[in-house]
Enzyme design. Structure first.
Site, PDB file in Angstrom:
ATOM      1  N   GLY A  55     -15.747 -17.867   1.117  1.00 16.39           N
ATOM      2  CA  GLY A  55     -14.929 -18.834   1.833  1.00 16.39           C
ATOM      3  C   GLY A  55     -14.558 -18.352   3.228  1.00 16.39           C
ATOM      4  O   GLY A  55     -13.877 -19.061   3.964  1.00 16.39           O
ATOM      5  N   HIS A  56     -14.990 -17.124   3.575  1.00 12.26           N
ATOM      6  CA  HIS A  56     -14.695 -16.562   4.895  1.00 12.26           C
ATOM      7  C   HIS A  56     -15.943 -16.477   5.773  1.00 12.26           C
ATOM      8  O   HIS A  56     -15.960 -15.756   6.764  1.00 12.26           O
ATOM      9  CB  HIS A  56     -14.129 -15.152   4.762  1.00 12.26           C
ATOM     10  N   ASP A 109      -8.741  -6.747  -3.467  1.00  9.31           N
ATOM     11  CA  ASP A 109      -9.858  -5.999  -2.884  1.00  9.31           C
ATOM     12  C   ASP A 109      -9.652  -4.504  -3.080  1.00  9.31           C
ATOM     13  O   ASP A 109     -10.576  -3.778  -3.461  1.00  9.31           O
ATOM     14  CB  ASP A 109      -9.978  -6.331  -1.391  1.00  9.31           C
ATOM     15  N   HIS A 218      -6.715 -16.806   3.531  1.00  7.94           N
ATOM     16  CA  HIS A 218      -6.946 -17.345   2.195  1.00  7.94           C
ATOM     17  C   HIS A 218      -6.229 -18.655   1.975  1.00  7.94           C
ATOM     18  O   HIS A 218      -5.898 -19.017   0.857  1.00  7.94           O
ATOM     19  CB  HIS A 218      -6.493 -16.349   1.129  1.00  7.94           C
TER      20      HIS A 218
END
Ligand SMILES: Nc1ncnc2c1ncn2[C@@H]1O[C@H](COP(=O)(O)OP(=O)(O)O)[C@@H](O)[C@H]1O
Ligand SMILES: Nc1ncnc2c1ncn2[C@@H]1O[C@H](COP(=O)(O)OP(=O)(O)O)[C@@H](O)[C@H]1O
Ligand SMILES: [Mg+2]
Ligand SMILES: [Mg+2]
Ligand SMILES: [Mg+2]
Ligand SMILES: [Mg+2]
Lengths: 330, 212, 330, 212
Positions: A55-56, A109, A218
């Site tokens: 999504g990035h 992460d 996000h």
């Protein structure tokens, strides 16, 4: 919600299939969710590996290639990848000189990369990690998970990638990555929330005349909400926040980054204001990027990242890079 | 409580998490990144599949497999945290074929320690620890009082539920929600909520088990 | 409406100021609204010049540089530039070998470039024009202004630019541009309308579950409206329309283009479907682009452009290019 | 009708176009690209500025300058079309210092021809031609009937207005609206609408002129 997808569950796999078809320079393992340089590992070279939620885009897979990443591990949308991915990528791409993980500072992460690093170490592969935490919107205190990793990630990946290409040892590559991170700061502002395929609705609500300050990447809500202003006003807020944390003087690299749904023409308007602000402060913009480099799906908005360069970092920035999303010198 | 009991628990977790998926995701949308429901659903679906292929012989091995599956499938913060919790719980149970309430209470305590060690969260930080910690305490007390399992696990579930609700008034200090600072107040923590659901599943299975 | 602008009136000028600051390789004349290669004209080289309304970034200014355009003339948002701009750009960039105008087939662009060409001819500068009209959504008949020029513009600019770089004469460059156009077809689909800064509201209305088929690049409504489908279904509609007009066999270049507000991850999902479709038809995808190349401000949606390549066009496509938005080989 | 008369007309056009800017843009949003109002506003503002700097001595030179300004400022389809129309009109008026109704009618006819030659549109194609053409015809007839200017120009304005309204039921065959095919039906053409405004401005100025 309308999206160009087949199914919310298969977005990441389908996109990887598309990446595989789009970029012959990449070797995409859709099943294991890893994106590697098609050339395979290079003996004696530190393998630079990153990963994070999807999504990035273009982060991270779009930065796999000569002079930048050796492999990327895309997680589900906005969800960090699992240790198996990093493990597999590292095993396939390490060239005997160790592995550098570039990790954005988010609990997910950090934990998943940590587990992968432990497992790799058990297998006798040397690992180091650079933690990117450049987002000045978050207070770096015991009351938070620490600053988020945002735009500086692109810079760390580019510069560590360039250094690794020279055959530099793992410790040097890692230290340089930390140096880039230490010299970089970012701040982001959203005009609209984003819509994840799974949620199907905006991640937060914004009035027709409100903007969200201090967002991450996000779709999470930011620090505060204010009435929308001109590009000039919004840039001043972002730059003041950065400048308060890292006085802006000397040679700087500036990245004006679109959050995914921002027209390029607006990013240029923003860049003009950022350049004017830095001129006013006496800093010299010597390198720049204006475009979508680290996004939040379809969010409208921007982030600014500033990195205080020195001669060595400038040289590494200028070194040839050949990836789907960043390319020069080859 | 034997392997079948714990398999039934995991199965019930999978069912409940799937059912509450959108609810958990909505909670995460408010103070996180809108993926907690899908994350856990993917993880427990993975456990279901893994168990369909092969059910380990002991409760310990079963929970260890479940934990490993979560680590391999979930990602995000909750994957390593829940994954390690179950893994450590499994380890704590050793090779025993049946598990008594006291051993279960100890194992749950191990799970809590695993989450705290990995994530560094304390009670009051607005995380899953705020549900897991009171649940552990309630269960330990129940064991000390010699209460029967379904009753004891019911108290643990209630404590977890209350703990999850208590997160509403807290300001987050760990995980994504911490980025919001004071704006995280007023929202229930998704991870604490899923912990409450998982402990409610444990109670439900124990009650059904006692009845049959 | 929230936009990253200072004022609806000054968007184009402000963005050009940003471009000037962002790209030292460009010489941006904000007052005259022209973007030129900073290197100036090259004697004996055909000058390839394009232009059109703003709001389609990176088109056209993002394609100014070695191996592509010599100059770009940005008009107001969605409004073709005025003849003065083309005239000034041509005079500054022509190297004695004539000027090629790359013109998208819209009445406004056609008329303004025509006036510029007449004026240039009067000054004794040789001019030729390539009219791009690749959009199969529009019937090419006496009942319309003819097919619109869309995605193929990027291809025509790249390939004529590469040929001009070799010192080829104007007539050859123009014919090759026409050939690229003749071999190319496009079709676009919108998930959302776009919002121009001046209008401040969507250019058309779309229901929460509707998509618009056969859109152009100006936020204009398309041919029909249907319920939203999967990426696979939408790609099939677009590709069938293209294939009906130009049978898809042999080697093809494919561009999957985002309309400005589409996340890159969705473009890869679309690309996977396009590649699968072409495989099914027996065509071979030998070159590809996936990204934002010709946009409609913040519109969500995509267009597909297919060009049937031959060996010569492939070579010209592969030739080095060094522009802000397209770069390889240097 | 002298230079001051035509300057007043252009001034009135600038005023009306500015006032109706959003209306024209909205019409263009429906079947075009939502810029017709801003385009013309920019153009007539440009004319105003050009005339503020320097007013040419004759009506012909004035209109020629106005036309050139539109070409230089507007862009899009309407820039060259209106620009050429005014330029050709100016040319047709030559160096005369005052203009009679018959000459004005001829000049308007020249403007129409310029638009048709450049854009290739016929009556019925749903463009500015559908307003300009009936206006020319009405004016020619009025001249033949020997009616006084304000009356004649009023008829021309009415004809243009009716012509603009008649575009509603037409399917566009020229310009952007043609891409819509049958979906262009039911919307009034923005260019025909601005033509009607421009001719109404001519009437209003003539009426005011006659009164003073
Ligand atoms: N450091 C931590 N310690 C304990 N629990 C945490 C920590 N960080 C996050 N969590 C828990 O994880 C939950 C979020 O999980 P999830 O949404 O799946 O992952 P992510 O935050 O990576 O998107 C939070 O609601 C919180 O309960
Ligand atoms: N070929 C043509 N002939 C005459 N008038 C035309 C033609 N094409 C377009 N027009 C007129 O121009 C108007 C649109 O002008 P404008 O919106 O300013 O330009 P653009 O269409 O380039 O955005 C249309 O409403 C129509 O009246
Ligand atoms: Mg997440
Ligand atoms: Mg989450
Ligand atoms: Mg226009
Ligand atoms: Mg228009």
């Amino acid at each position: 919600m309308k999206k160009l997808i087949n199914d919310a569950e298969s977005v990441v796999a389908d996109a990887l299939t598309g990446m595989a078809a789009a970029h012959p320079s990449l070797s995409v393992d859709v099943r294991n969710r890893i994106v590697l340089r098609a050339t395979g590992p290079r003996p004696g070279k530190v393998a630079v590996i990153s990963g994070g939620g999807s999504g990035h885009e273009p982060l991270h897979a779009g930065y796999v290639g000569y002079g930048m990443l050796d492999a990327a591990c895309p997680g589900e949308i906005f969800t960090s990848p699992v240790p198996d991915q990093m493990l597999e990528a590292a095993k396939r791409m390490h060239g005997g000189a160790g592995v550098l993980f570039v990790v954005k500072n988010y609990t997910g992460d950090v934990l998943n990369f940590e587990m992968a690093a432990e497992a790799l170490a058990e297998e006798g592969i040397e690992v180091a990690s650079v933690l990117v935490n450049d987002d000045v919107a978050v207070q770096d205190s015991v009351y938070t998970a620490g600053r988020r990793g945002t735009g500086a990630t692109v810079l760390v990946e580019k510069i560590t990638g360039a250094l690794a290409e020279t055959g530099a040892p793992l410790a040097d590559v890692a230290i340089t990555g930390e140096e880039v991170n230490a010299r970089s700061r970012s701040f982001g502002i959203a005009l609209t929330p984003c819509v994840t395929p799974a949620a199907g609705e905006p991640t937060f609500e914004l009035g027709p005349n409100e903007v969200e300050l201090g967002i991450g990447i996000h779709g999470e809500p930011g620090r505060t909400r204010i009435p929308a202003g001109t590009a000039r006003e919004l840039v001043r807020i972002a730059m003041d926040a950065i400048n308060e944390d890292l006085p802006l003087t000397g040679d700087v690299l500036v990245m004006v980054n679109g959050m995914g749904g921002t027209p390029q023409i607006e990013l240029y308007v923003v860049f003009a204001e950022v350049a004017a602000y830095l001129r006013e402060k006496g800093a010299t913009v010597t390198r720049r990027l204006v475009g979508n480099y680290i996004t939040s799906l379809d969010m409208q908005g921007f982030s600014v990242t500033v990195c205080r360069l020195d001669e060595r970092l400038t040289l590494l920035w200028d070194a040839p890079v050949e990836t789907p999303a960043l390319r020069w010198g080859r | 409580m034997d392997t079948r009991f714990f398999a039934a628990w995991l199965e019930e977790c999978a069912r409940v998490v799937h059912e509450q998926r959108d609810y958990l995701t909505r909670l995460d949308a408010a103070i996180g990144d809108a993926d907690h429901g899908t994350n856990l659903d993917r993880g427990f679906t993975g456990i279901r599949q893994a168990l369909a292929e092969h059910t380990p012989p002991t409760p310990g091995a079963l929970l260890a497999l479940a934990g490993t599956t979560l680590v391999r499938k979930v990602g995000g913060a909750s994957g390593p945290l829940y994954g390690s919790a179950l893994r450590q719980m499994g380890k704590a149970l050793g090779d025993a074929e049946t598990i008594g309430l006291a051993e279960l209470a100890d194992a749950l305590e191990t799970a809590l320690q695993a989450v705290r060690r990995l994530g560094g969260a304390e009670v009051g930080d607005k995380t899953m620890v705020d549900a897991l910690s009171p649940a552990c305490a309630a269960l330990r007390l129940a064991v000390a009082e010699g209460i029967k399992p379904q009753e004891a696990l019911s108290r643990a579930a209630d404590a977890a539920d209350q703990g999850a609700k208590d997160t509403i008034s807290m300001q987050a200090r760990k995980g994504r929600a911490s980025y919001l600072g004071p704006r995280s107040i007023g929202h229930q923590d998704p991870g604490a909520t899923s912990t409450a659901l998982i402990l409610a599943a444990l109670r439900d299975v124990a009650v059904a088990w006692a009845e049959s």
